[in-house]
Design a protein around this motif. Sequence first.
Motif, mmCIF file in Angstrom:
data_model
loop_
_atom_site.group_PDB
_atom_site.id
_atom_site.type_symbol
_atom_site.label_atom_id
_atom_site.label_comp_id
_atom_site.label_asym_id
_atom_site.label_seq_id
_atom_site.Cartn_x
_atom_site.Cartn_y
_atom_site.Cartn_z
ATOM 1 N N ALA A 265 0.828 -1.368 0.226
ATOM 2 C CA ALA A 265 0.082 0.139 -0.122
ATOM 3 C C ALA A 265 0.945 1.270 0.052
ATOM 4 C CB ALA A 265 -0.971 -0.193 1.165
ATOM 5 N N HIS A 266 1.987 1.160 0.326
ATOM 6 C CA HIS A 266 3.026 2.395 0.437
ATOM 7 C C HIS A 266 3.637 2.489 -0.734
ATOM 8 C CE1 HIS A 266 2.674 2.732 4.867
ATOM 9 N NE2 HIS A 266 2.567 1.574 4.808
ATOM 10 N N ILE A 267 3.546 1.467 -1.711
ATOM 11 C CA ILE A 267 4.550 1.623 -3.025
ATOM 12 C C ILE A 267 3.621 1.904 -3.964
ATOM 13 C CG2 ILE A 267 5.666 0.440 -4.671
ATOM 14 C CD1 ILE A 267 7.047 0.538 -1.991
ATOM 15 N N ARG A 268 3.717 2.908 -4.791
ATOM 16 C CA ARG A 268 2.932 3.376 -5.917
ATOM 17 C C ARG A 268 3.688 3.671 -7.194
ATOM 18 N NH1 ARG A 268 -0.225 7.593 -2.758
ATOM 19 N NH2 ARG A 268 -0.172 6.139 -1.253
ATOM 20 N N SER A 269 3.147 3.512 -8.387
ATOM 21 C CA SER A 269 3.882 4.132 -9.734
ATOM 22 C C SER A 269 2.797 4.993 -10.613
ATOM 23 C CB SER A 269 4.401 2.761 -10.360
ATOM 24 O OG SER A 269 3.333 1.958 -10.708
ATOM 25 N N PHE A 270 3.545 5.742 -11.010
ATOM 26 C CA PHE A 270 2.746 6.716 -12.076
ATOM 27 C C PHE A 270 3.650 7.184 -13.101
ATOM 28 C CE2 PHE A 270 3.888 9.083 -8.144
ATOM 29 C CZ PHE A 270 4.563 10.121 -8.652
ATOM 30 N N SER A 271 2.950 7.919 -14.172
ATOM 31 C CA SER A 271 3.724 8.739 -15.125
ATOM 32 C C SER A 271 2.887 9.927 -15.419
ATOM 33 C CB SER A 271 4.142 7.899 -16.318
ATOM 34 O OG SER A 271 2.621 7.473 -16.838
ATOM 35 N N PHE A 272 3.569 10.847 -15.937
ATOM 36 C CA PHE A 272 3.121 11.969 -16.721
ATOM 37 C C PHE A 272 3.654 12.616 -17.770
ATOM 38 C CE2 PHE A 272 5.219 13.800 -12.977
ATOM 39 C CZ PHE A 272 6.192 14.705 -13.540
ATOM 40 N N ARG A 341 8.211 12.629 -20.902
ATOM 41 C CA ARG A 341 7.377 11.381 -20.403
ATOM 42 C C ARG A 341 8.497 11.094 -19.119
ATOM 43 N NH1 ARG A 341 7.613 8.509 -25.850
ATOM 44 N NH2 ARG A 341 8.800 10.271 -26.300
ATOM 45 N N LEU A 342 7.694 11.171 -18.067
ATOM 46 C CA LEU A 342 8.495 10.839 -16.659
ATOM 47 C C LEU A 342 7.628 9.825 -15.965
ATOM 48 C CD1 LEU A 342 9.130 14.427 -15.493
ATOM 49 C CD2 LEU A 342 10.933 12.861 -16.301
ATOM 50 N N VAL A 343 8.421 8.838 -15.519
ATOM 51 C CA VAL A 343 8.037 7.613 -14.823
ATOM 52 C C VAL A 343 8.498 7.637 -13.320
ATOM 53 C CG1 VAL A 343 8.004 4.841 -14.653
ATOM 54 C CG2 VAL A 343 7.596 6.264 -16.734
ATOM 55 N N PHE A 344 7.520 7.265 -12.289
ATOM 56 C CA PHE A 344 8.215 7.195 -11.214
ATOM 57 C C PHE A 344 7.752 6.270 -10.300
ATOM 58 C CE2 PHE A 344 8.363 11.502 -12.130
ATOM 59 C CZ PHE A 344 9.264 12.422 -11.376
ATOM 60 N N ILE A 345 8.367 5.511 -9.665
ATOM 61 C CA ILE A 345 8.109 4.273 -8.671
ATOM 62 C C ILE A 345 8.549 4.955 -7.054
ATOM 63 C CG2 ILE A 345 8.521 2.049 -7.949
ATOM 64 C CD1 ILE A 345 9.511 1.613 -10.803
ATOM 65 N N VAL A 346 7.501 5.108 -6.352
ATOM 66 C CA VAL A 346 7.873 5.876 -4.940
ATOM 67 C C VAL A 346 7.094 5.135 -3.889
ATOM 68 C CG1 VAL A 346 7.634 8.033 -6.215
ATOM 69 C CG2 VAL A 346 5.797 7.302 -5.349
ATOM 70 N N LYS A 347 7.525 5.583 -2.796
ATOM 71 C CA LYS A 347 6.812 5.154 -1.588
ATOM 72 C C LYS A 347 6.219 6.351 -0.773
ATOM 73 C CE LYS A 347 7.928 3.265 2.963
ATOM 74 N NZ LYS A 347 9.061 2.772 3.908
ATOM 75 N N ASP A 348 5.080 6.119 -0.692
ATOM 76 C CA ASP A 348 4.232 7.179 0.199
ATOM 77 C C ASP A 348 4.259 8.687 -0.460
ATOM 78 O OD1 ASP A 348 3.324 5.622 2.079
ATOM 79 O OD2 ASP A 348 5.204 5.616 3.168
ATOM 80 N N ILE A 349 4.340 8.821 -1.734
ATOM 81 C CA ILE A 349 4.181 10.240 -2.381
ATOM 82 C C ILE A 349 3.099 10.226 -3.262
ATOM 83 C CG2 ILE A 349 5.848 11.589 -3.756
ATOM 84 C CD1 ILE A 349 8.192 10.060 -2.846
ATOM 85 N N GLU A 350 2.405 11.436 -3.331
ATOM 86 C CA GLU A 350 1.259 11.515 -4.211
ATOM 87 C C GLU A 350 1.847 11.936 -5.474
ATOM 88 O OE1 GLU A 350 -1.701 10.239 -3.733
ATOM 89 O OE2 GLU A 350 -1.464 9.518 -1.667
ATOM 90 N N LYS A 351 1.275 11.601 -6.772
ATOM 91 C CA LYS A 351 1.494 12.071 -7.976
ATOM 92 C C LYS A 351 1.418 13.509 -8.218
ATOM 93 C CE LYS A 351 -0.029 11.865 -12.853
ATOM 94 N NZ LYS A 351 -0.765 11.029 -14.006
ATOM 95 N N PRO A 352 0.326 14.333 -7.503
ATOM 96 C CA PRO A 352 0.400 15.821 -7.678
ATOM 97 C C PRO A 352 1.472 16.499 -7.069
ATOM 98 C CG PRO A 352 -1.925 15.008 -7.135
ATOM 99 C CD PRO A 352 -0.880 13.489 -7.003
ATOM 100 N N MET A 353 2.118 16.020 -6.038
ATOM 101 C CA MET A 353 3.261 16.578 -5.481
ATOM 102 C C MET A 353 4.387 16.711 -6.563
ATOM 103 S SD MET A 353 3.495 14.889 -1.910
ATOM 104 C CE MET A 353 2.201 15.062 -0.524
#
Length: 381
Positions: A265-272, A341-353
């Motif tokens: 639940a703490h790991i998330r991935s996103f791109s923009f 194009r940027l891709v992030f794999i993060v822990k406890d960080i929201e995409k809008p930040m």
Amino acid sequence: MATVPIPVAILTGFLGSGKTTLLNFLLKDPFLSDAAVIINEFGDVGIDHLLVERADENVIEMASGCLCCTIRGDLIDTIHDLLARRGRGEIKSFNRIVIETTGLADPAPVLHAVMSEPGLLAACRLEGVITVVDAFNGMATLDAHPEAVKQVAVADRIVLTKVDLLVGREGEDMLFAIIGRLRKLNPAARLLTTHRNEATAERLFTMGLFDPKTKTADVQTWLAAEAYETAEKRGRRSRRTHSHGHDHDHDHGHDHHHDVSRHDAHIRSFSFSEANAISPQGLELFLELLKSYHGANMLRMKGIVKVSDDPSRPVVLHGVQHVFHPPVRLPAWPDKDERTRLVFIVKDIEKPMIEGLFRAFTDQITGGADAFTDKTLSLNR
């Protein structure tokens, strides 16, 4: 020395995942005949039958043609030593380095070493991460060990082992469950199995950013941004479905002995993506703020960026926590999509930040230096 950097691949996986068995299998593949392999201990790898001659106590040459050596206290020293001997002609030339980590290893420090050591940057570049997962025990391992979750999250390739142990209806359910969990943790990684020798060296070590046959970068494959976007959309649909007041029975007769959200639940991935260019100074400041505010929880970041000083030649970015590989200019865009194009794999960080921070710097191109204000910083506090 070669005119192009030597690709470096990281092979990781938790204790008992079958990483050593996979490495033994891969070392017999002609695709790796000109590779140098750095392992933790010779005792972990059954290579006695492959030995041809002992160059010294640390470097040996195997029948396959590979060179193999131990990590002698410090990984950077070991790589420097291999490169120096190669340059002096004391050992055969090699065109790839494979580093096997310990089963308990957080892969980040190994990635740091490859990406940040000034003496290595001209000669080597990170090719990618291969993570081995035990299909039979994988769910329990991911539940119990956050290191295993990070190993999966940062991977470019995931190899499922021990699939043959999953038999019958229960085994089929276990296989679907572990695949679903791996896909959620890392939607873009290519998933292969050792079943029927599917995980070949060529499939594992052609990870996109560097093709030894063409010496060019396949950034689209490397980023796989579409996979993250699809996963994001699927997640949003799922959250909407479960937020409309519906009463769902989640028992379904299964014994949920594991807590899937314990670490995941703490790991998330996103791109923009962003059509506007960013100035060189803006990019530098964005990266500095990114490291300052989010470095500890930024498991991995990959990107191709349009920079205002030369929009026709994008910059490739690659970061792990506080460490970034020096940006590399490509001679041209690798495809028709000329957006950042940027891709992030993060822990406890929201995409809008992160997205808001980056867009504030692209707005500077038209809005002037004053466009970056304390309001932008507040996004990251």
